[in-house]
Write a protein that holds these residues in place. Structure first.
Motif, PDB file in Angstrom:
ATOM      1  N   HIS A  57       0.364  -1.498  -0.568  1.00 22.41           N
ATOM      2  CA  HIS A  57      -0.070  -0.040   0.500  1.00 22.41           C
ATOM      3  C   HIS A  57       0.808   1.140  -0.079  1.00 22.41           C
ATOM      4  N   ARG A  58       2.165   1.010  -0.125  1.00 24.50           N
ATOM      5  CA  ARG A  58       2.828   2.342   0.529  1.00 24.50           C
ATOM      6  C   ARG A  58       2.338   2.790   1.692  1.00 24.50           C
ATOM      7  N   PHE A  59       1.886   2.393   2.637  1.00 25.49           N
ATOM      8  CA  PHE A  59       1.855   3.429   3.559  1.00 25.49           C
ATOM      9  C   PHE A  59       3.028   3.079   4.603  1.00 25.49           C
ATOM     10  N   ASP A  60       2.930   3.838   5.392  1.00 17.61           N
ATOM     11  CA  ASP A  60       3.544   3.973   7.059  1.00 17.61           C
ATOM     12  C   ASP A  60       3.073   3.586   8.310  1.00 17.61           C
ATOM     13  N   GLN A  76      -8.511 -15.238   7.544  1.00 13.28           N
ATOM     14  CA  GLN A  76      -9.536 -13.692   7.820  1.00 13.28           C
ATOM     15  C   GLN A  76      -9.114 -13.231   6.006  1.00 13.28           C
ATOM     16  N   ARG A  77     -10.180 -13.329   5.225  1.00 12.45           N
ATOM     17  CA  ARG A  77     -10.159 -12.525   3.856  1.00 12.45           C
ATOM     18  C   ARG A  77     -10.387 -10.864   3.849  1.00 12.45           C
ATOM     19  N   VAL A  78      -9.557 -10.142   2.859  1.00  8.25           N
ATOM     20  CA  VAL A  78     -10.576  -9.075   2.774  1.00  8.25           C
ATOM     21  C   VAL A  78     -10.360  -9.129   1.370  1.00  8.25           C
ATOM     22  N   LEU A  79     -10.715  -7.156   0.712  1.00  6.91           N
ATOM     23  CA  LEU A  79     -10.301  -7.011  -0.606  1.00  6.91           C
ATOM     24  C   LEU A  79      -9.170  -5.934  -0.293  1.00  6.91           C
ATOM     25  N   HIS A  80      -8.158  -5.472  -0.821  1.00 11.87           N
ATOM     26  CA  HIS A  80      -7.361  -4.988  -1.347  1.00 11.87           C
ATOM     27  C   HIS A  80      -7.350  -3.930  -2.511  1.00 11.87           C
ATOM     28  N   LEU A  81      -6.779  -3.136  -2.255  1.00 11.54           N
ATOM     29  CA  LEU A  81      -6.210  -1.941  -3.669  1.00 11.54           C
ATOM     30  C   LEU A  81      -4.648  -2.252  -3.651  1.00 11.54           C
ATOM     31  N   HIS A  82      -4.011  -3.010  -4.449  1.00  7.79           N
ATOM     32  CA  HIS A  82      -2.535  -3.513  -4.305  1.00  7.79           C
ATOM     33  C   HIS A  82      -1.677  -2.501  -4.508  1.00  7.79           C
ATOM     34  N   HIS A  83      -0.833  -1.685  -4.923  1.00  8.33           N
ATOM     35  CA  HIS A  83       0.533  -1.515  -5.954  1.00  8.33           C
ATOM     36  C   HIS A  83       0.927  -3.065  -6.646  1.00  8.33           C
ATOM     37  N   THR A  84       0.930  -2.841  -7.807  1.00  3.65           N
ATOM     38  CA  THR A  84       2.160  -3.476  -8.347  1.00  3.65           C
ATOM     39  C   THR A  84       2.218  -3.459  -9.066  1.00  3.65           C
ATOM     40  N   GLU A 132      -2.300  -0.440  -9.483  1.00  2.00           N
ATOM     41  CA  GLU A 132      -3.131  -0.302  -7.974  1.00  2.00           C
ATOM     42  C   GLU A 132      -3.984  -1.530  -9.141  1.00  2.00           C
ATOM     43  N   GLU A 133      -4.319  -2.402  -8.249  1.00  3.29           N
ATOM     44  CA  GLU A 133      -4.986  -3.550  -8.235  1.00  3.29           C
ATOM     45  C   GLU A 133      -5.920  -4.087  -7.195  1.00  3.29           C
ATOM     46  N   HIS A 134      -7.480  -4.553  -7.385  1.00  3.02           N
ATOM     47  CA  HIS A 134      -8.363  -4.989  -6.906  1.00  3.02           C
ATOM     48  C   HIS A 134      -7.013  -6.668  -6.528  1.00  3.02           C
TER      49      HIS A 134
END
Length: 439
Positions: free
Chosen positions: A56-59, A81-89, A93-95
């Motif tokens: 995510h490029r998060f700090d 656990q399952r979640v849906l994220h927007l990931h940097h690739t 960004e992709e789902h």
């Protein structure tokens, strides 16, 4: 967990086809398998980096940045656990669907997590020439429900206003399911007559009626092994609802003119813009059919609920409808679209962009091209003070009670003309008015 056991785990994961990483409870990546490095790694070393930093490029961890964190959820519950994220690739960004599984040591303590990632191919977070497009919270919430239900055989009911793209959602459910290699058969229920419904859905035998020169395959049979999508199911008349219910309850059908009951094998997805719950209350939609089709409801958000997606949708729709390739929309055009109200949702947005693309001769579509043929529908008229207004479906006896109270409050309430205007006798009117009075 012993170093040897960890090494064996990493070696095992490396041979699996899906991208996986191993993380510690401190969010640090311990290892990534070969599939992850091909899909997401971009040739960069990952060991020792925080997972949220890479994806995510998060700090800070995802849950501290407004996202759901599967590692935190798994650590608290002790379960996958399952979640849906927007990931940097490497592609942008992709789902990505993320599943986190805890790994325990000999004492039962969670020491590592294995995170499995699957890129969602049924939706794009960037402009795309086909399929679902979006990245707003409302869109992501809908997409997460699609992925939850897709691999089951549960009946899906798609709800939402007209023009919100419910058929695209139905296709996404199909494409994300185990039936994706089977057919996707769409049926528009609006305007279906009983004869047409039976012959189209069930097919007919040769000689079943005048003009039936050969046997015809029905859409139910055509959908075998795949998905049957019934659009605008709220428009289906009650007699046809009975026939559909019989099909769903027995799992069999009979061709028109046939004698044999044939088994069915399809996944059912339905859609409507109507309030089926209210229709059940007014007995215009069968209660048993409602519960049969409403195993898993998914609501397609209106465009005003995903306003941040409008520029992305506009670019995608331009790519789909433009007669010239490679053209773009100006910043002013996108800003104008983002501030506009769309009562027809994505369908209206598509029409507007297609018109503008026909008007524009250059390489850029500007605000003027959009505004030239914009056909704003007037908003619904506000009720005049004193009008009789019912804002939601209510029971008929309650409706009558409110209406009579409203009628009696009007100045022209002389008994004789009032009874005549209501189409009842004075005695009936008197009896109904008496029923309004408290004992």
């Amino acid at each position: 967990m012993a170093a040897q056991a960890l090494s064996e785990l990493i070696s095992f994961l490396d041979g699996l086809p899906e991208p996986r990483i191993v993380m510690g409870t401190d969010y640090r990546i311990v290892a990534a398998n070969a599939a992850y490095m091909r899909e997401f790694g971009a040739g960069k070393p990952l060991s020792g980096h925080f997972c949220y930093e890479v994806s995510h490029r998060f700090d800070v961890p995802c849950d501290q940045a407004g996202e759901s964190c599967p590692l935190r959820l798994s650590l608290e519950s002790g379960d996958p656990q399952r979640v849906l994220h927007l990931h940097h690739t490497p592609r942008g960004e992709e789902h990505v669907a993320v599943e986190t599984t805890p790994i325990r040591d000999d004492l039962g303590r969670i020491v590592y997590f294995v995170e499995t990632m699957r890129v969602v191919r049924q939706a794009s977070s960037r402009a795309a020439a086909q399929g679902l497009v979006g990245r707003s919270p409302a869109f992501v919430g809908m997409l997460e429900k699609i992925l939850r239900v897709a691999n089951s055989n549960a009946a899906v009911l798609l709800l939402g206003e007209t023009g919100t793209g419910k058929e695209l959602v139905a296709r996404a459910v199909h494409e994300a399911s185990a039936r994706d290699e089977g057919p996707f058969v769409a049926v528009d229920c609006a305007g279906m007559t009983e004869t047409l419904f039976e012959s189209e859905l069930f097919g007919y035998e040769k000689g079943a009626f005048t003009g039936a020169m050969t046997r015809k395959q029905g859409l139910v049979e055509a959908a075998s092994g795949g998905t049957l999508f019934l659009d605008e199911i709220g428009e289906l008349p009650l007699p046809l609802q009975v026939k559909l219910l019989r099909l769903l309850e027995t799992g069999t059908y009979r061709r028109v003119g046939g004698v044999d009951w044939l088994p069915v094998d399809f996944r059912l997805v339905t859609a409507t813009h109507r309030d089926l719950r209210a229709m059940v209350q007014t007995e215009t939609f069968r209660r048993d059919l409602y519960f049969r089709i409403n195993t898993f409801p998914i609501r397609a958000p209106a465009l005003h609920e995903r306003r941040d997606d409008i520029p992305l949708l506009a670019e995608s729709l331009l790519e789909r409808v433009d007669r010239k390739s490679g053209r773009r929309m100006s910043a002013e055009a996108l800003a104008w679209l983002s501030g506009r109200q769309f009562s027809g949702n994505i369908r209206e947005l598509r029409n507007l962009i297609e018109r503008a693309s026909l008007l524009a001769d250059g390489e850029v579509i500007d605000r003027a091209h959009l505004m030239e043929l914009a056909d704003d529908l007037p908003p619904p008229a506000a009720p005049v003070d004193g009008d009789f207004v019912v804002s939601e479906p209510i029971a008929l006896d309650e409706l009558e009670r409110r209406y009579l109270e409203w009628v009696r409050s009007r100045p022209d309430r002389d008994a004789t003309p009032l009874a005549e205007r209501l189409g009842i006798s004075q005695r009936t009117l008197y009896r109904k008015v008496r029923a309004l009075r408290p004992e």
